[in-house]
Design a protein around this motif. Structure first.
Motif, PDB file in Angstrom:
ATOM      1  N   TYR A 295      32.903 108.974 -41.120  1.00  0.00           N
ATOM      2  CA  TYR A 295      33.401 108.686 -42.441  1.00  0.00           C
ATOM      3  C   TYR A 295      33.788 110.006 -43.275  1.00  0.00           C
ATOM      4  CZ  TYR A 295      35.254 106.482 -46.670  1.00  0.00           C
ATOM      5  OH  TYR A 295      35.833 106.003 -47.977  1.00  0.00           O
ATOM      6  N   GLU A 296      35.029 110.009 -43.616  1.00  0.00           N
ATOM      7  CA  GLU A 296      35.366 111.322 -44.662  1.00  0.00           C
ATOM      8  C   GLU A 296      36.543 110.761 -45.391  1.00  0.00           C
ATOM      9  OE1 GLU A 296      33.894 114.166 -44.915  1.00  0.00           O
ATOM     10  OE2 GLU A 296      32.403 113.979 -43.280  1.00  0.00           O
ATOM     11  N   GLY A 297      36.593 111.611 -46.533  1.00  0.00           N
ATOM     12  CA  GLY A 297      37.585 111.394 -47.417  1.00  0.00           C
ATOM     13  C   GLY A 297      38.880 112.480 -46.977  1.00  0.00           C
ATOM     14  N   PHE A 298      38.557 113.671 -46.397  1.00  0.00           N
ATOM     15  CA  PHE A 298      39.512 114.884 -45.960  1.00  0.00           C
ATOM     16  C   PHE A 298      38.860 115.487 -44.891  1.00  0.00           C
ATOM     17  CE2 PHE A 298      41.585 118.881 -46.411  1.00  0.00           C
ATOM     18  CZ  PHE A 298      42.845 118.364 -46.645  1.00  0.00           C
ATOM     19  N   GLY A 299      37.702 116.068 -44.998  1.00  0.00           N
ATOM     20  CA  GLY A 299      37.068 116.969 -44.001  1.00  0.00           C
ATOM     21  C   GLY A 299      37.403 118.465 -44.021  1.00  0.00           C
ATOM     22  N   LEU A 300      37.159 119.148 -45.230  1.00  0.00           N
ATOM     23  CA  LEU A 300      37.695 120.517 -45.529  1.00  0.00           C
ATOM     24  C   LEU A 300      36.917 121.392 -44.563  1.00  0.00           C
ATOM     25  CD1 LEU A 300      39.258 121.640 -47.761  1.00  0.00           C
ATOM     26  CD2 LEU A 300      37.032 121.884 -49.190  1.00  0.00           C
TER      27      LEU A 300
END
Length: 393
Positions: A295-300
């Motif tokens: 799970y991630e919101g973006f993955g910078l």
């Protein structure tokens, strides 16, 4: 425009949100008609204004970092009075929650993810209740709610069905372009000796070690690869902090796999804190970068690897498919066998590595902190102008 920004979580330890806040402030400070009022911890204020920009002003709001959940949300009324006392045109909470309900100015809220609700990283019942309560109050109060991906926006719509869709927007992150950030050549020889690694002879992972980062399945997948390719020189380098109970549990499980699979010299851990510059060195000199999150919101970190021309393999979760599309090689993060197959595929093909390296480097140019800040500037202006129009009416 007088803009307040909640920067209380910025410390000398990096994270995705901290990186985002630092770069947002740096780029916004270039707008001549903005005065930025940063609500921050006094001992970390130098991180937020290294070039002493005159349009950056500090409002100190300290709390105990070791008791984050207990202290970040206390004294909310006092914090709200501090915000109101600055007579701002707008207050921006880039943390996603923790907005005092007595704030009277216009409010922009950035929601990075809903990890605390995803059950991928365990938190206590009390912490979850605190988070949900603060998030709900912040979402209901905000004039504009910005998500860093369409995936997060859809989660918000599902969780808060009462939200007026006109209050929602998506602004993608950039990636780090700090001064001298890519001058990496002098550092690798020291790291290589310290970690017993060679250039282009390892797969790199940079990130935390909480359960949602899925490092155990990554290690299993790499163990399967090593069993299949017995004489491979390739190592797996994990740059993570195993410094709290949740991550120490992960570390102990990984060590059992290492022992059982006889991979003691094939899986490398950082034994100390690795700073941002050193992380870049490790990514830059790897053959492949891997990101197996559940799970991630973006993955910078994926964007950073792309900016360093390193091919990426990562989990096929919805947010990665949305943002990174055909510029990475996907695998099922819940299947060590799928991880192993992707590792084998990319290591066995220089053509695939070159294709992903070239396409990723080209693709990451679409993302920048400057572009992100410009979009926020437009959001601030629109929200403020809407308030002025309502006053005149």
């Amino acid at each position: 425009m007088k803009i307040g920004i909640d920067s209380r979580i910025v410390t000398d330890k990096s994270s995705g949100v901290v990186t985002y806040i630092i770069n947002l402030i740096r780029e916004l400070s270039n707008f001549k008609d903005l005065d930025l009022y940063l609500f921050c911890q006094k001992k970390y204020s130098n991180i937020l204004n290294p070039k002493n920009k005159k349009n950056i002003h500090f409002v100190f709001a300290d709390y105990d970092n070791d008791l984050y959940w207990e202290n970040f949300l206390i004294n909310q009324n006092e914090f709200g009075e501090k915000i109101n006392g600055q007579k701002l045109d707008l207050f921006h909470s880039p943390i996603g929650f923790g907005v005092p309900q007595n704030v009277t100015t216009k409010l922009v809220l950035t929601v990075h993810d809903l990890i605390a609700l995803s059950n991928t990283d365990p938190i206590s019942k009390k912490q979850k209740e605190q988070y949900v309560s603060s998030l709900t109050a912040s979402v209901n109060k905000a004039d504009r709610i910005v998500s860093i991906s369409k995936f997060t926006q859809e989660e918000l719509k599902d969780k808060f069905q009462q939200i007026d869709k006109k209050r929602l927007s998506v602004t993608y992150n950039g990636f780090d372009k700090l001064e001298n950030y890519h001058d990496l050549s002098k550092t690798f020889s020291l790291l290589a000796k310290e970690m017993n690694i060679k250039k282009n002879k390892y797969i790199s992972y940079v990130g935390s070690a909480t359960p949602r980062k899925n490092l155990l399945n990554l290690v299993y997948g790499f163990a399967y690869y090593c069993k299949k390719i017995k004489n491979s020189e390739i190592k797996l380098v994990l740059v993570s902090k195993f410094d709290r109970s949740l991550t120490i549990i992960t570390l102990n499980k990984i060590k059992k796999v290492i022992t059982a699979s006889n991979l003691r010299n094939k899986i490398i851990f950082s034994t100390r804190y690795i700073n941002d510059r050193e992380k870049s060195v490790i990514i830059k000199n790897s053959l492949v970068f891997i990101y197996p999150s559940l799970y991630e919101g973006f993955g910078l970190p994926i964007l950073e690897a792309m900016s360093l021309k390193i091919p990426v393999i990562c989990s096929d979760i919805p947010v990665f498919k949305e943002i990174y599309r055909g510029n990475v090689l996907f695998f099922n993060p819940k299947s060590p066998s799928s991880i192993q197959k992707s590792i084998s595929e990319i290591l066995n093909s220089e053509i695939i590595r070159k294709k992903l390296s070239d396409s990723g480097f080209k693709y990451q140019k679409k993302f920048s902190w400057k572009k992100m800040a410009q979009e926020y500037y437009g959001i601030y202006k629109k929200v403020i102008d809407n308030r002025r129009k309502k006053r005149h009416n």
